[in-house]
Design an enzyme around this catalytic site. Structure first.
Site, PDB file in Angstrom:
ATOM      1  N   ASP A  12       0.874  -1.157   0.000  1.00 25.18           N
ATOM      2  CA  ASP A  12       0.000   0.000   0.000  1.00 25.18           C
ATOM      3  C   ASP A  12       0.923   1.223   0.000  1.00 25.18           C
ATOM      4  OD1 ASP A  12      -2.371   1.599   0.440  1.00 25.18           O
ATOM      5  OD2 ASP A  12      -1.746   1.749   2.527  1.00 25.18           O
ATOM      6  N   ASP A  14      -0.113   5.173   1.028  1.00 23.39           N
ATOM      7  CA  ASP A  14      -0.358   6.091   2.142  1.00 23.39           C
ATOM      8  C   ASP A  14      -0.502   5.330   3.460  1.00 23.39           C
ATOM      9  OD1 ASP A  14      -1.137   8.869   0.712  1.00 23.39           O
ATOM     10  OD2 ASP A  14      -1.920   7.190  -0.447  1.00 23.39           O
ATOM     11  N   ASP A 175      -1.841  -1.044   5.931  1.00 26.39           N
ATOM     12  CA  ASP A 175      -2.098  -0.481   7.254  1.00 26.39           C
ATOM     13  C   ASP A 175      -3.572  -0.436   7.625  1.00 26.39           C
ATOM     14  OD1 ASP A 175      -2.393   1.651   5.238  1.00 26.39           O
ATOM     15  OD2 ASP A 175      -2.829   2.911   6.961  1.00 26.39           O
TER      16      ASP A 175
END
Length: 228
Positions: A12, A14, A175
């Site tokens: 991922d 961000d 996240d």
């Protein structure tokens, strides 16, 4: 959860490789100011990141994370957000500590690496380039590359296909709950970074066994697995 040696690692963006929340906050607040709305805090923006720019804008307009329908002004607000975010895209966005060194280590192990993000391609490409991530990534799937985005598994499956790697031989690093749900649906193991924007303290409450490592810790662990 036991870590295996994958053929490829997907990341991922961000909250996983980069901390972009300050610049996203700037863009959101400039948009809200134009609309005569009150500014919001960076901590609130951090809670609302994770399902793409449109959802972030809709949440900012609604003033809350959980929304059933988008506010009617979302489309117009999106256009203004895009203008402002382009202007501050890399003002303060940085790689998390040790990420570049870790990517170099993973590259030295011969691992293919790719990016799967819900960020629109118009922002993903210049951000990745500005932070010098291009040499590490053999594929980049943005939030508008396909007709669907995470938590749908299709972006992860598409990235694996583009790299010529079986889905179950890929490791996904993210996240958020959207990352986990996409990885689960794709049949891909996920490693969660301990920082980022999970969208609530209870986001992973039902998965206490989920492996949690920073990107540098992941590189170290994979190095150990490779050497075993």
């Amino acid at each position: 959860m036991t870590l295996f040696m994958p053929d490829a690692v997907l990341f991922d963006l961000d909250g996983t490789l980069v901390d972009s929340a300050p610049d996203l906050t700037t863009a959101v607040n400039r948009m809200l100011t134009e609309l005569g709305r009150a500014a919001i805090t960076e901590s609130r923006v951090r809670e609302w990141i994770g399902h793409g720019a449109r959802r972030l804008v809709a949440r900012a307009l609604a003033g809350q994370r959980d929304i059933v329908t988008e506010p009617p002004e979302t489309e117009a607000a999106m256009a203004r957000f895009f203008v402002h975010y382009h202007a501050c895209l890399v003002d303060t966005t940085i790689l998390y500590p040790g990420v570049r060194e870790a990517l170099l280590e993973l590259q030295a192990m011969g691992l293919a690496m790719g990016l799967v993000t819900n960020k629109p391609e118009a922002f993903t490409t210049p951000l990745v380039s500005a932070l010098g991530l291009d040499p590490f990534l053999s594929v980049s799937v943005s939030g508008d590359t396909l007709a669907v985005k995470k938590p749908d598994p299709a972006p992860l499956q598409h990235a694996a296909q583009q790299m010529g790697v079986a889905v179950d031989q890929c490791l996904y690093v993210g996240d958020s709950r959207a990352d986990l749900d996409a990885a689960d649906a794709a049949g891909m193991m996920m490693v969660r970074v301990p920082h980022g924007y999970p969208g609530g303290a209870d986001a992973f409450a039902d998965r206490p066994q989920l492996l949690t490592l920073t990107v540098p810790e992941l590189a170290e662990r994979l190095g150990q697995v490779s050497a075993a």
